[in-house]
Design a protein around this motif. Structure first.
Motif, mmCIF file in Angstrom:
data_model
loop_
_atom_site.group_PDB
_atom_site.id
_atom_site.type_symbol
_atom_site.label_atom_id
_atom_site.label_comp_id
_atom_site.label_asym_id
_atom_site.label_seq_id
_atom_site.Cartn_x
_atom_site.Cartn_y
_atom_site.Cartn_z
ATOM 1 N N ASN A 4 63.368 92.869 49.992
ATOM 2 C CA ASN A 4 63.679 92.587 51.500
ATOM 3 C C ASN A 4 62.411 92.182 52.233
ATOM 4 N N LEU A 5 61.339 92.771 52.028
ATOM 5 C CA LEU A 5 60.042 92.672 52.685
ATOM 6 C C LEU A 5 59.506 91.294 52.189
ATOM 7 N N ALA A 6 59.886 90.777 51.047
ATOM 8 C CA ALA A 6 59.092 89.553 50.669
ATOM 9 C C ALA A 6 59.865 88.331 51.383
ATOM 10 N N THR A 7 61.234 88.374 51.547
ATOM 11 C CA THR A 7 61.949 87.297 52.184
ATOM 12 C C THR A 7 62.252 87.723 53.776
ATOM 13 N N ASN A 8 61.674 88.785 54.571
ATOM 14 C CA ASN A 8 62.141 89.169 55.543
ATOM 15 C C ASN A 8 63.684 89.334 55.820
ATOM 16 N N ALA A 9 64.129 89.936 54.894
ATOM 17 C CA ALA A 9 65.765 90.105 54.960
ATOM 18 C C ALA A 9 66.324 90.474 56.161
ATOM 19 N N GLY A 10 67.592 90.018 56.449
ATOM 20 C CA GLY A 10 68.197 90.315 57.502
ATOM 21 C C GLY A 10 69.698 91.383 57.208
ATOM 22 N N GLY A 11 70.666 90.883 57.676
ATOM 23 C CA GLY A 11 71.861 91.608 57.454
ATOM 24 C C GLY A 11 72.743 91.678 58.431
ATOM 25 N N LEU A 12 73.763 92.444 58.433
ATOM 26 C CA LEU A 12 74.845 92.579 59.388
ATOM 27 C C LEU A 12 74.289 93.349 60.733
ATOM 28 N N CYS A 13 73.434 94.082 60.645
ATOM 29 C CA CYS A 13 72.892 94.872 61.960
ATOM 30 C C CYS A 13 71.775 94.254 62.799
ATOM 31 N N ASP A 55 61.038 93.926 61.872
ATOM 32 C CA ASP A 55 61.205 94.678 63.035
ATOM 33 C C ASP A 55 60.808 96.345 62.590
ATOM 34 N N SER A 56 61.285 96.632 61.437
ATOM 35 C CA SER A 56 61.063 97.881 60.983
ATOM 36 C C SER A 56 59.729 98.297 60.120
ATOM 37 N N VAL A 57 58.735 97.222 60.027
ATOM 38 C CA VAL A 57 57.645 97.678 59.211
ATOM 39 C C VAL A 57 56.430 97.751 59.931
ATOM 40 N N LEU A 58 55.768 98.783 59.674
ATOM 41 C CA LEU A 58 54.699 99.409 60.266
ATOM 42 C C LEU A 58 53.230 99.015 59.589
ATOM 43 N N GLY A 59 53.280 99.165 58.150
ATOM 44 C CA GLY A 59 51.976 98.708 57.464
ATOM 45 C C GLY A 59 52.354 98.398 55.973
ATOM 46 N N LEU A 103 44.804 95.393 49.812
ATOM 47 C CA LEU A 103 44.795 95.454 51.063
ATOM 48 C C LEU A 103 45.578 96.379 51.864
ATOM 49 N N GLN A 104 45.337 97.017 52.873
ATOM 50 C CA GLN A 104 46.084 97.987 53.511
ATOM 51 C C GLN A 104 46.292 97.420 54.983
ATOM 52 N N THR A 105 47.423 97.066 55.344
ATOM 53 C CA THR A 105 47.511 96.676 56.657
ATOM 54 C C THR A 105 48.305 97.488 57.623
ATOM 55 N N GLY A 106 48.228 97.180 58.947
ATOM 56 C CA GLY A 106 48.946 98.174 59.758
ATOM 57 C C GLY A 106 48.591 99.528 59.968
ATOM 58 N N ARG A 107 49.410 100.436 60.479
ATOM 59 C CA ARG A 107 49.174 101.841 60.537
ATOM 60 C C ARG A 107 50.484 102.734 60.872
ATOM 61 N N ARG A 108 50.399 103.812 61.159
ATOM 62 C CA ARG A 108 51.675 104.585 61.154
ATOM 63 C C ARG A 108 51.928 105.080 62.767
ATOM 64 N N THR A 132 50.412 92.530 58.632
ATOM 65 C CA THR A 132 51.561 93.043 58.189
ATOM 66 C C THR A 132 52.630 91.852 58.296
ATOM 67 N N LYS A 133 52.754 91.240 59.506
ATOM 68 C CA LYS A 133 53.832 90.244 59.639
ATOM 69 C C LYS A 133 53.508 89.083 58.780
ATOM 70 N N LEU A 134 52.191 88.893 58.771
ATOM 71 C CA LEU A 134 52.035 87.737 57.842
ATOM 72 C C LEU A 134 52.520 87.799 56.410
ATOM 73 N N PHE A 135 52.435 88.869 55.827
ATOM 74 C CA PHE A 135 53.039 89.293 54.513
ATOM 75 C C PHE A 135 54.351 89.468 54.355
ATOM 76 N N VAL A 136 54.902 89.949 55.345
ATOM 77 C CA VAL A 136 56.606 89.888 55.340
ATOM 78 C C VAL A 136 56.972 88.693 55.542
#
Length: 467
Positions: free
Chosen positions: A152-161, A170-174, A185-190, A201-205
């Motif tokens: 899901n992360l690799a393709t930035n998957a979507g879905g019905l919602c 839109d749900s990934v923090l790091g 490499l550790q990206t983002g934060r909590r 983070t958004k570059l890799f998603v």
């Protein structure tokens, strides 16, 4: 790259991987490896890997990446293989890096609404774990009961919602990402907010395994929504259904789900499920909506949806707050892909996204393309965000060229309507030329520069996204 490493290195690489991962962590039997050689789009090219590696930890991923980099052997990251763009398809002589053994939900921090997961966690399993804390993980691919979060992360998957909650990013923090040199490499934060540095983070998603291997993700959770109310409306033609979508958006409504199925899709699902979805009552195109606002808010939202659909010319409008009945209606939408597969024909699932006001134009255009090429095209998708899935049906191998021509024509139509050639499935090894057209020469150059800076030797998933 493959073929440039010294003679004997391939066998030595397999021995090295086996020493690091154990005999059960490295597969070389051709029949077994065939199961890991492609995703669910059988039409995209695939090859025969040198080996399949199944690491159980970030350290083992790093060891595999370093060994492959030293040997000049490409690495193709893979999850459950639920993708629909050939993005995880093997290359001849590569190592397929399967991450399904890394399947721990490391933490659910209910107070901060955060989950930390490994890439092999099944989407539905995280949703279940979050529900135990009255929380909700929104991304909802149709394959949620078997697709992995890493995919899901690799393709930035979507879905019905997505119409209400957005896509995966839109749900990934790091993220934790293993780079081409084996470093982590550790990206983002909590934290909820954070603007320090580039948003890596958004570059890799959505990078489809071309920039690095995701080994851990920190994901944002939401409060558990209310039990949804469901509305189904059947329209005599596509234009009326499209007009209803436009008016729903214009009313300022944000339902938690809004799906559309053209008449051909409806009839296909009716045959598959042995049920009546309204095609025999003067209907054709089906619009399916849900509201998870709860209580009076949901009732008001459903009432407005009913009014708008009726005014737009729906032949049948029905709403319910009964969970079982709503689930039955949702089964119709989730059954589209297996219904198409049950037809016994080959098919190409497209994934174009257009402005919501152009959905009817896309569906009508697909009907014209179907007539031009003499093949069936069924259209369904996420009306709430304009992401449509026209599917070209063909029966014989000698129809492949016509089917591929129709597939490309649909993408061209999507672009002409102000859309994109992929809303959620990705580019993979099937849409490189179309991506190049959408990005333009400058955009393509920047993409290649970014990839080259992170993966100078083209180690990760070569041939995917762009040549």
């Amino acid at each position: 790259m493959v073929g440039t490493f010294p003679a004997g290195t391939a066998a030595g690489l397999v021995d090295l991987l086996t020493a690091r991962l154990g005999s059960s962590g490295v597969l070389t039997d051709p029949d077994v490896m065939a199961n890991y050689s492609r995703d669910r789009l059988p039409l995209a090219p695939s090859g025969t890997p040198l080996a399949v590696a199944l690491p159980s930890s970030t350290e083992e991923v790093q060891a595999v990446v370093r060994a492959c980099a030293d040997a000049g052997v490409p690495v193709v990251p893979r999850g459950a293989g639920s993708g629909l763009c050939g993005g995880a398809n093997a290359l001849d002589g590569c190592v397929v890096l399967v991450l399904t053994r890394m399947n721990r939900i490391v933490e659910v921090d209910a107070a901060n609404r955060v989950a930390v997961v490994e890439p092999g966690v099944i989407n539905a399993d995280l949703r279940e774990a979050a529900t135990a804390h009255d929380l909700f993980y929104p991304p909802d691919p149709a394959s949620y009961d078997f697709c992995t979060l890493g995919g899901n992360l690799a393709t930035n998957a979507g879905g019905l919602c997505c119409v209400k909650y957005g896509v995966t990013t839109d749900s990934v923090l790091g993220l934790d990402v293993v780079l081409a040199d084996g470093s982590l490499l550790q990206t983002g934060r909590r934290t909820v907010k954070g603007v320090a540095g580039y948003d890596l983070t958004k570059l890799f998603v959505g990078s489809e395994g071309t920039l690095g291997v995701i080994t851990r993700a920190t994901l944002a959770l939401r409060p558990l929504p209310q039990v949804p109310g469901t509305l189904v409306a059947s329209f005599p033609d596509t234009a009326d259904a499209g007009a209803a979508v436009t008016r729903i958006v214009g009313e300022g409504l944000v339902p938690s789900l809004m799906e559309i199925m053209d008449a051909t899709t409806v009839r296909t699902v009716e045959r598959y499920l042995g049920t009546d979805l309204g095609s025999g009552d003067g209907g054709g195109t089906l619009l399916l909506c849900q509201s998870d606002a709860g209580g009076e808010a949901a009732s008001r939202e459903l009432a407005v949806l009913e009014r708008v659909c009726s005014e737009a010319g729906a032949a049948l409008v029905h709403s319910t707050t009964d969970l079982a009945e709503g689930s039955m209606l949702m089964q119709a939408r989730r059954s589209v892909h297996p219904a198409i597969e049950s037809m016994g024909a080959q098919h190409m699932i497209d994934d174009v996204c257009v402005p919501r006001t152009r959905i009817a134009d896309l569906i009508d255009g697909c009907a014209r393309i179907a007539e031009d090429v003499g093949l069936r095209i069924v259209v369904n998708g996420h009306a709430g965000d304009g992401n449509m899935h026209p599917t070209v049906i063909y029966d014989r191998d000698d129809e492949f060229d016509r089917a591929r021509g129709a597939f490309d024509a649909i993408c061209e139509l999507g672009l002409s309507l102000g859309g994109t050639v992929s809303g959620e499935h990705g580019i993979g090894k099937f849409k490189q030329d179309l991506l190049a057209r959408e990005l333009g020469p400058v955009g393509l150059r920047v993409h290649r520069d970014i990839r080259r800076s992170l993966d100078p030797h083209n180690l990760f998933n070569p041939g995917s996204m762009f040549e």
